[in-house]
Motif scaffolding. Structure first.
Motif, PDB file in Angstrom:
ATOM      1  N   ASP B 167      68.290   2.534  14.594  1.00 47.53           N
ATOM      2  CA  ASP B 167      69.618   1.906  14.596  1.00 47.53           C
ATOM      3  C   ASP B 167      70.657   2.764  15.327  1.00 47.53           C
ATOM      4  O   ASP B 167      71.666   2.266  15.820  1.00 47.53           O
ATOM      5  N   LYS B 168      70.358   4.051  15.414  1.00 46.69           N
ATOM      6  CA  LYS B 168      71.303   4.967  16.085  1.00 46.69           C
ATOM      7  C   LYS B 168      71.225   4.845  17.623  1.00 46.69           C
ATOM      8  O   LYS B 168      72.022   5.446  18.336  1.00 46.69           O
ATOM      9  N   LEU B 169      70.240   4.098  18.100  1.00 52.06           N
ATOM     10  CA  LEU B 169      70.124   3.934  19.555  1.00 52.06           C
ATOM     11  C   LEU B 169      71.137   2.926  20.083  1.00 52.06           C
ATOM     12  O   LEU B 169      71.405   2.875  21.286  1.00 52.06           O
ATOM     13  N   LYS B 170      71.664   2.129  19.174  1.00 46.23           N
ATOM     14  CA  LYS B 170      72.624   1.097  19.580  1.00 46.23           C
ATOM     15  C   LYS B 170      73.849   1.742  20.250  1.00 46.23           C
ATOM     16  O   LYS B 170      74.430   2.692  19.725  1.00 46.23           O
ATOM     17  N   GLY B 171      74.165   1.214  21.435  1.00 47.68           N
ATOM     18  CA  GLY B 171      75.321   1.735  22.166  1.00 47.68           C
ATOM     19  C   GLY B 171      75.013   2.947  23.025  1.00 47.68           C
ATOM     20  O   GLY B 171      75.867   3.401  23.791  1.00 47.68           O
ATOM     21  N   LYS B 172      73.795   3.482  22.905  1.00 48.61           N
ATOM     22  CA  LYS B 172      73.426   4.642  23.735  1.00 48.61           C
ATOM     23  C   LYS B 172      73.023   4.157  25.137  1.00 48.61           C
ATOM     24  O   LYS B 172      72.712   2.974  25.332  1.00 48.61           O
ATOM     25  N   THR B 173      73.015   5.098  26.067  1.00 46.80           N
ATOM     26  CA  THR B 173      72.541   4.788  27.422  1.00 46.80           C
ATOM     27  C   THR B 173      71.297   5.619  27.693  1.00 46.80           C
ATOM     28  O   THR B 173      71.306   6.835  27.476  1.00 46.80           O
ATOM     29  N   ILE B 174      70.274   4.913  28.119  1.00 50.79           N
ATOM     30  CA  ILE B 174      69.018   5.612  28.421  1.00 50.79           C
ATOM     31  C   ILE B 174      68.666   5.338  29.880  1.00 50.79           C
ATOM     32  O   ILE B 174      68.691   4.195  30.340  1.00 50.79           O
ATOM     33  N   GLY B 175      68.400   6.411  30.610  1.00 46.80           N
ATOM     34  CA  GLY B 175      68.086   6.271  32.033  1.00 46.80           C
ATOM     35  C   GLY B 175      66.598   6.425  32.294  1.00 46.80           C
ATOM     36  O   GLY B 175      65.916   7.177  31.600  1.00 46.80           O
ATOM     37  N   LEU B 176      66.131   5.706  33.300  1.00 43.94           N
ATOM     38  CA  LEU B 176      64.747   5.882  33.752  1.00 43.94           C
ATOM     39  C   LEU B 176      64.819   6.353  35.206  1.00 43.94           C
ATOM     40  O   LEU B 176      65.221   5.597  36.095  1.00 43.94           O
ATOM     41  N   VAL B 177      64.460   7.602  35.440  1.00 42.22           N
ATOM     42  CA  VAL B 177      64.365   8.122  36.805  1.00 42.22           C
ATOM     43  C   VAL B 177      62.905   7.962  37.211  1.00 42.22           C
ATOM     44  O   VAL B 177      62.022   8.568  36.604  1.00 42.22           O
ATOM     45  N   HIS B 178      62.674   7.099  38.187  1.00 41.52           N
ATOM     46  CA  HIS B 178      61.257   6.763  38.474  1.00 41.52           C
ATOM     47  C   HIS B 178      60.976   6.726  39.963  1.00 41.52           C
ATOM     48  O   HIS B 178      61.862   6.438  40.772  1.00 41.52           O
ATOM     49  N   LEU B 179      59.743   7.046  40.300  1.00 44.80           N
ATOM     50  CA  LEU B 179      59.284   6.896  41.682  1.00 44.80           C
ATOM     51  C   LEU B 179      59.319   5.409  42.004  1.00 44.80           C
ATOM     52  O   LEU B 179      58.839   4.586  41.213  1.00 44.80           O
ATOM     53  N   ASP B 180      59.880   5.066  43.151  1.00 44.71           N
ATOM     54  CA  ASP B 180      60.005   3.652  43.503  1.00 44.71           C
ATOM     55  C   ASP B 180      58.686   3.164  44.103  1.00 44.71           C
ATOM     56  O   ASP B 180      58.560   2.922  45.304  1.00 44.71           O
ATOM     57  N   ALA B 181      57.707   3.045  43.231  1.00 48.06           N
ATOM     58  CA  ALA B 181      56.347   2.641  43.600  1.00 48.06           C
ATOM     59  C   ALA B 181      55.768   1.940  42.369  1.00 48.06           C
ATOM     60  O   ALA B 181      56.362   2.022  41.286  1.00 48.06           O
ATOM     61  N   PRO B 182      54.630   1.244  42.509  1.00 51.87           N
ATOM     62  CA  PRO B 182      54.093   0.528  41.339  1.00 51.87           C
ATOM     63  C   PRO B 182      53.980   1.417  40.095  1.00 51.87           C
ATOM     64  O   PRO B 182      54.300   0.994  38.990  1.00 51.87           O
ATOM     65  N   TYR B 183      53.557   2.667  40.284  1.00 49.48           N
ATOM     66  CA  TYR B 183      53.432   3.585  39.149  1.00 49.48           C
ATOM     67  C   TYR B 183      54.773   3.805  38.461  1.00 49.48           C
ATOM     68  O   TYR B 183      54.893   3.715  37.229  1.00 49.48           O
ATOM     69  N   GLY B 184      55.785   4.086  39.249  1.00 50.30           N
ATOM     70  CA  GLY B 184      57.087   4.406  38.678  1.00 50.30           C
ATOM     71  C   GLY B 184      57.776   3.210  38.041  1.00 50.30           C
ATOM     72  O   GLY B 184      58.509   3.350  37.065  1.00 50.30           O
ATOM     73  N   ARG B 185      57.505   2.032  38.591  1.00 46.85           N
ATOM     74  CA  ARG B 185      58.174   0.822  38.071  1.00 46.85           C
ATOM     75  C   ARG B 185      57.497   0.262  36.837  1.00 46.85           C
ATOM     76  O   ARG B 185      58.041  -0.609  36.160  1.00 46.85           O
ATOM     77  N   GLU B 186      56.280   0.720  36.539  1.00 47.42           N
ATOM     78  CA  GLU B 186      55.474   0.119  35.469  1.00 47.42           C
ATOM     79  C   GLU B 186      56.181   0.061  34.101  1.00 47.42           C
ATOM     80  O   GLU B 186      56.108  -0.967  33.420  1.00 47.42           O
ATOM     81  N   PRO B 187      56.919   1.089  33.660  1.00 49.28           N
ATOM     82  CA  PRO B 187      57.501   0.991  32.306  1.00 49.28           C
ATOM     83  C   PRO B 187      58.756   0.122  32.216  1.00 49.28           C
ATOM     84  O   PRO B 187      59.266  -0.093  31.115  1.00 49.28           O
ATOM     85  N   ILE B 188      59.260  -0.371  33.335  1.00 49.15           N
ATOM     86  CA  ILE B 188      60.552  -1.081  33.304  1.00 49.15           C
ATOM     87  C   ILE B 188      60.543  -2.288  32.358  1.00 49.15           C
ATOM     88  O   ILE B 188      61.447  -2.410  31.511  1.00 49.15           O
ATOM     89  N   PRO B 189      59.550  -3.200  32.422  1.00 52.40           N
ATOM     90  CA  PRO B 189      59.615  -4.381  31.528  1.00 52.40           C
ATOM     91  C   PRO B 189      59.671  -3.999  30.049  1.00 52.40           C
ATOM     92  O   PRO B 189      60.410  -4.614  29.276  1.00 52.40           O
ATOM     93  N   LEU B 190      58.909  -2.958  29.677  1.00 55.17           N
ATOM     94  CA  LEU B 190      58.899  -2.553  28.259  1.00 55.17           C
ATOM     95  C   LEU B 190      60.259  -1.991  27.865  1.00 55.17           C
ATOM     96  O   LEU B 190      60.814  -2.350  26.820  1.00 55.17           O
TER      97      LEU B 190
END
Lengths: 318, 442
Positions: B167-190
């Motif tokens: 519940d403490k995650l609400k309002g937080k900002t989480i960034g994903l720094v990823h390689l712009d390739a299929p590998y790096g983009r894979e976690p985005i939908p989740l």
């Protein structure tokens, strides 16, 4: 309407409300620009002397950095390793002239261009055999390059200048300046321009083609050492450094392939332009735009000046 | 006459490699290794490739292979280039490989449709397409012990634990720094789905391959956005650059967490002390103090048969990752031998072996790798396991394992995998229905 606001108004509002970030972006752009100029200079020197686009410049950067770090790993003191690396680049320049360029005198520039492809793959293979493919850490502190940052509070936040970046700007500026003067104001510089215009004409007035080629390839090698040290210190020393050399392409398109001032101004425009573009407009397009933005900036210039900002206008009789 | 000679010559030229390939397959268990020891990603590729090859070569030297059948270890250099990887696949598929480890998400995505046709099981250990964990729809693809979605979910659980609850995650900002390739983009939908569920804002920071070593503008974005946490899904030279840049802008290192492929020693070492506190998820132990790894040193490294640059590289995180890949391949083959009663197994047999793979804690101990990794248990329906992951932290010079394990948020991950697998099948008209029977043990 919202998108128009985000494109035309919001970035400038951000610049006004967070001037510290604007100054930081400009500084980072300046650092990147000077380093791009350094890479572009390697290409320009060789193009001016031989009319050939040296595809191997990127791998020369890797080769120089790996030689320096590799020698140090074998117990050679840092500055001795640096001296030996300069020597290796001289040997490479002589080797390139003797084995690659001399047999190709008077061949068309596309032949020479293809020869640099061959040189690239030779250096990749040789580097791989001698140094392996594992990344190495640049010996920045052994070379007395500073670390840490100087932080200025103010402008609604802070501006952080990395000491290594300050050193990079100074070193790159001095190198660019010295090379520019050397090749613009000295006899060798004039000879270099004569060689670039015509191999045969230069030979007919007694200019030693071989000597000029060795000098420019050696100068490009020294530029490669500086580039390798400065970029390697920002990341790691590995074959990935080759990719950095590609950043010189839009700089060369912009500044012209034959102009040393063009390499400098082009580097700065691309460096600052892409950082501002990525920071203020990148998020609108999902980020990661600076790679192609550099080419867009260069293409924008080409529309109005096909020879680049400082390139020579070539008029050919048909 | 000349035409006859030409025909004869052609026949010899075409028949010779075929005969050689058949001979190769008959002489042992053909295990091609798709590796990359050259190019921009070699920094990550070399240690994994070394561990992978060395373990299999150790089995040959110590045990005479698997079940007495020698392993034919054959490396094919991909340079982490999908096109070259597919060429490698085409060049080895005629030699009857018993298992293929593409060692690249991009290559894996290309091979997924081919695997069922060519009857070659694909082991994409902790990489590849997350949805392929569904064994009913992807009977030839295996990605234990965790998908990228498990990794991202474990990272969110870790962030929630530190913050004091989901519940403490609400309002937080989480960034994903990823390689712009299929590998790096894979976690985005989740991560997008979890952002919706837990009320945090997700910021994406893609790094194009050409910008790997030139990330200053991106980290200025981070400085402006001030995310509370950053998840790093990088590869090759991107990782050390990102860690250095994070340190440069003063991002708190204990809030920068990498996926298990961003946790190589070579990733953190260039930043040195500045990277202190940087954490990475992990799926294997670090170190060489395991009997099996000591055997690698004895039978392979000391005999000069390894490609490691020096002995101290043995036992580094990514070297051990390679060992783990090799262990899963070898144990799948061993299981296949038990299931079929044959020593010379085929790709079809090893696919069954993978579905019945069960390495318990005691199993790891028996392999000389006690505590090296968590138990791995695959089944007909579950080709992954979605196991708990470890967290390792850089202490300035080396990785230190943190206490406890982190479970992925399975109740969120599994339904998404199910629906993504169904979407994949819908999007690929004519996707074959599973016809392979399930073994009792699977």
């Amino acid at each position: 309407m919202d998108i128009l606001y985000k494109i035309f108004i919001d970035p400038f509002v951000q610049m006004g409300t967070a001037p510290d970030l604007l100054v930081q972006t400009l500084w980072d752009g300046l650092v990147a620009g000077v380093l791009y100029a350094l890479i572009a200079l390697g290409f320009v020197l060789i193009f001016k002397a031989s009319g050939v686009f040296n595809f191997a410049q990127g791998i020369m950067v890797v080769f120089a950095a790996l030689t320096l770090v590799g020698l140090h790993e074998h117990g050679v003191p840092a500055f001795v390793a640096l001296g030996l690396t300069v020597l290796v680049m001289l040997v490479l320049a002589v080797g390139v002239e003797r084995l690659m360029l001399r047999p190709l005198v008077n061949q068309s520039s596309i032949i020479l261009f293809m020869a640099t492809f061959g040189l690239t793959y030779f250096l990749i293979g040789a580097g791989q055999i001698v140094f392996g493919g594992s990344p190495k850490v640049m010996i920045a502190s052994d070379l007395f390059l500073p670390s840490g940052a100087i932080e200025f509070k103010g402008l609604g936040g802070f501006v952080s200048l990395q000491k290594i970046d300050i050193a990079a700007v100074i070193i790159a500026s001095v190198m660019v300046g010295v090379l520019a003067v050397f090749f613009q104001r000295t006899r060798i510089g004039r000879a270099l321009r004569a060689v670039a215009d015509s191999h045969q004409a230069a030979l007919s007035v007694g200019i030693s083609l071989e000597q000029i080629w060795v000098i420019v390839w050696f100068a490009a090698g020294v530029v490669a050492i500086a580039t390798g040290i400065l970029w390697g210190a920002r990341s790691e020393v590995s074959f990935a450094l080759q990719i950095i050399a590609l950043k010189a392409l839009p700089v060369l398109v912009l500044g012209g392939l034959t102009s040393i001032p063009g390499a400098i101004v082009g580097g700065l425009i691309i460096g600052i332009g892409e950082k501002l573009g990525e920071f203020y407009w990148g998020p609108l397009l999902g980020g990661g735009i600076e790679n192609w933005l550099a080419y867009v900036i260069a293409l924008g210039v080409l529309v109005f000046r096909p020879q680049g900002l400082f390139g020579e206008k070539i008029i050919e009789r048909i | 006459m000349r035409l006859k000679h030409l025909a004869l010559g052609l026949a010899v030229v075409t028949a010779a490699p075929a005969a050689a390939a058949t001979a190769q397959a008959a002489d042992g268990l053909y295990v091609p290794l798709f590796t990359y020891r050259t190019g921009p990603y070699a920094g990550s590729g070399i240690p994994v490739s070394n561990g992978l090859a060395d373990y299999l070569n150790m089995l040959n030297a110590r045990d005479g292979g698997i079940g007495g059948v020698p392993i034919i270890v054959d490396e094919c250099e991909t340079g982490y280039d999908t096109k070259k990887g597919v060429e490698c696949y085409d060049s080895v598929k005629g030699k009857n490989p018993v298992i293929i480890n593409p060692f690249s998400t991009g290559i894996t995505l290309q091979l997924i449709p081919k695997a069922a046709v060519d009857k070659v099981p694909i082991l994409s250990m902790a990489y590849g397409l997350s949805a392929s964990a569904d064994g009913n729809l992807f009977p030839w693809i295996f990605n234990p012990p965790d998908t990228y979605w498990d990794g991202a979910a474990a990272f969110i659980r870790h962030a929630a634990d530190v913050e004091g609850g989901f519940d403490k995650l609400k309002g937080k900002t989480i960034g994903l720094v990823h390689l712009d390739a299929p590998y790096g983009r894979e976690p985005i939908p989740l991560l997008q789905a979890l952002a919706k569920d837990y009320g945090f804002t997700l910021k994406l920071y893609p790094v194009p391959g050409a910008q790997m070593q030139n990330q200053t503008a991106l980290w200025l974005d981070v400085r402006r956005d001030r995310p509370d946490w950053i998840y790093l899904q990088g590869w090759g030279a991107m990782n050390p650059t990102a860690i250095k840049e994070a340190a440069k802008i003063g991002f708190p290192m204990n809030r920068l967490v990498g996926v298990w492929w961003s946790g190589s020693d070579d990733d953190a070492r260039p930043a040195g002390a500045a990277a202190k506190g940087y954490s990475s998820l992990d799926i294997n132990a670090v170190g060489s103090n395991f009997p099996a790894i000591q055997d690698i040193i004895k039978y392979v490294v000391d005999k000069g048969k390894s490609q490691v640059a020096s002995k101290d590289k043995v036992g580094e995180n990514f070297y051990d990752r390679g060992v783990m890949m090799a262990v899963l391949s070898a144990e799948a083959i061993r299981t296949a031998q038990k299931l079929t009663g044959k020593k010379q197994v085929t790709g079809e047999d090893v696919r069954r072996g993978l579905e019945s793979l069960n390495i318990t804690a005691a199993g790891w101990k028996a392999l000389g790798l006690e505590g090296f990794a968590g138990p791995i248990h695959l089944s007909c329906a579950d080709h992954n396991g979605h196991d708990a992951v470890a967290l390792v932290q850089w202490d300035g010079t080396k990785w230190e394992k943190q206490p406890g394990m982190i479970e992925p948020i399975k109740d969120k991950v599994l339904p998404l995998i199910q629906s993504a697998a169904e979407d994949y099948v819908k999007a690929n008209a004519g996707w074959p229905k599973r016809t392979e029977a399930c073994d009792k043990s699977s």
